[in-house]
Design a protein around this motif. Structure first.
Motif, PDB file in Angstrom:
ATOM      1  N   VAL A 163      36.281  31.593  37.055  1.00 12.94           N
ATOM      2  CA  VAL A 163      35.506  32.812  36.855  1.00 12.94           C
ATOM      3  C   VAL A 163      36.325  33.963  37.418  1.00 12.94           C
ATOM      4  O   VAL A 163      36.787  33.902  38.558  1.00 12.94           O
ATOM      5  N   VAL A 219      36.193  37.887  38.318  1.00 13.75           N
ATOM      6  CA  VAL A 219      35.161  38.877  38.604  1.00 13.75           C
ATOM      7  C   VAL A 219      35.784  40.239  38.903  1.00 13.75           C
ATOM      8  O   VAL A 219      36.639  40.356  39.777  1.00 13.75           O
ATOM      9  N   THR A 236      33.083  46.620  37.810  1.00 10.85           N
ATOM     10  CA  THR A 236      32.231  47.030  36.691  1.00 10.85           C
ATOM     11  C   THR A 236      33.135  47.407  35.523  1.00 10.85           C
ATOM     12  O   THR A 236      34.243  47.899  35.748  1.00 10.85           O
ATOM     13  N   LYS A 247      33.218  39.900  24.424  1.00  9.73           N
ATOM     14  CA  LYS A 247      33.490  39.751  25.853  1.00  9.73           C
ATOM     15  C   LYS A 247      34.935  39.354  26.101  1.00  9.73           C
ATOM     16  O   LYS A 247      35.593  39.920  26.967  1.00  9.73           O
ATOM     17  N   SER A 304      37.115  42.161  28.041  1.00 11.45           N
ATOM     18  CA  SER A 304      37.169  41.919  29.486  1.00 11.45           C
ATOM     19  C   SER A 304      38.560  42.197  30.039  1.00 11.45           C
ATOM     20  O   SER A 304      39.558  41.670  29.559  1.00 11.45           O
ATOM     21  N   HIS A 331      35.399  32.422  32.437  1.00  9.78           N
ATOM     22  CA  HIS A 331      34.228  33.285  32.316  1.00  9.78           C
ATOM     23  C   HIS A 331      34.596  34.591  32.993  1.00  9.78           C
ATOM     24  O   HIS A 331      34.974  34.612  34.162  1.00  9.78           O
ATOM     25  N   PHE A 332      34.526  35.668  32.242  1.00  8.22           N
ATOM     26  CA  PHE A 332      34.823  36.996  32.767  1.00  8.22           C
ATOM     27  C   PHE A 332      33.507  37.674  33.090  1.00  8.22           C
ATOM     28  O   PHE A 332      32.574  37.658  32.289  1.00  8.22           O
ATOM     29  N   THR A 333      33.434  38.290  34.252  1.00  5.71           N
ATOM     30  CA  THR A 333      32.215  38.985  34.632  1.00  5.71           C
ATOM     31  C   THR A 333      32.557  40.091  35.621  1.00  5.71           C
ATOM     32  O   THR A 333      33.714  40.269  36.003  1.00  5.71           O
ATOM     33  N   SER A 334      31.552  40.816  36.029  1.00  4.70           N
ATOM     34  CA  SER A 334      31.717  41.879  37.010  1.00  4.70           C
ATOM     35  C   SER A 334      30.540  41.849  37.965  1.00  4.70           C
ATOM     36  O   SER A 334      29.456  41.376  37.604  1.00  4.70           O
ATOM     37  N   ALA A 335      30.758  42.366  39.162  1.00  5.49           N
ATOM     38  CA  ALA A 335      29.668  42.468  40.130  1.00  5.49           C
ATOM     39  C   ALA A 335      28.515  43.259  39.507  1.00  5.49           C
ATOM     40  O   ALA A 335      27.352  42.932  39.711  1.00  5.49           O
ATOM     41  N   ARG A 351      27.391  43.997  35.819  1.00  2.00           N
ATOM     42  CA  ARG A 351      27.702  43.492  34.474  1.00  2.00           C
ATOM     43  C   ARG A 351      27.974  44.600  33.469  1.00  2.00           C
ATOM     44  O   ARG A 351      28.861  44.480  32.630  1.00  2.00           O
TER      45      ARG A 351
END
Length: 160
Positions: free
Chosen positions: A60, A62, A65, A96, A100, A139-143, A145
């Protein structure tokens, strides 16, 4: 598809013109999720197509934003997918991966991940493959989203 912000915004995204989409990226209104004030600046939380979760991920990644560039890339790719007949979940997954960490930050991130041995750990020649043929491994995400954007387009005296 479970209830997400995508359910609220994808119909608009599919039919929006290029001009409408550019306007939304510059100053969210139709894609506005929430807004707040910090001094004279308005902080907007805007929808961008970052809803997909890669359940097969081995790593992952992270961020903080998504910025405007990532927002634009996600929305444009999602709209392109939807207009070509892709199902919402397919369009969201493609958007995504496409958006990302897009832009100059991706090359820097790939270099850092490769330098610390992440590619080797995942059995890849380079972590650049995480945004291509090996996208099922990340999995790409942000604190936060969705994009959190600052604007000074409305002065405090004219707050709605």
């Amino acid at each position: 598809m479970p209830k997400t912000h995508a359910n609220d915004f994808l119909p608009w995204l599919k039919t929006a013109s290029d001009t409408e989409l550019k306007r939304e990226i510059d100053a969210p209104d139709a894609l506005l999720i929430d807004k707040a004030w910090q001094g004279s600046k308005r902080i907007d939380i805007a929808y961008a197509a970052f809803d997909h979760v890669t359940r097969t991920a081995k790593i992952v990644i992270v961020g903080i934003t998504p910025g405007r560039q990532q927002m634009a890339n996600a929305l444009q790719e999602c709209r392109r997918q939807l207009r070509s007949g892709a199902a919402a979940d397919v369009a969201l997954a493609a958007a995504k991966v496409h958006a990302s960490f897009s832009g100059p930050m991706r090359a820097n991130l790939v270099a850092m991940l490769d330098d610390i041995g992440v590619a080797q750990l995942l059995g890849l020649e380079s972590t650049a493959a995480l945004w291509g043929s090996a996208s099922d491994l990340a999995h790409f995400t942000s604190a936060l989203r969705y994009p959190v954007l600052s604007t000074e387009r409305i002065t405090p005296a004219r707050r709605p």
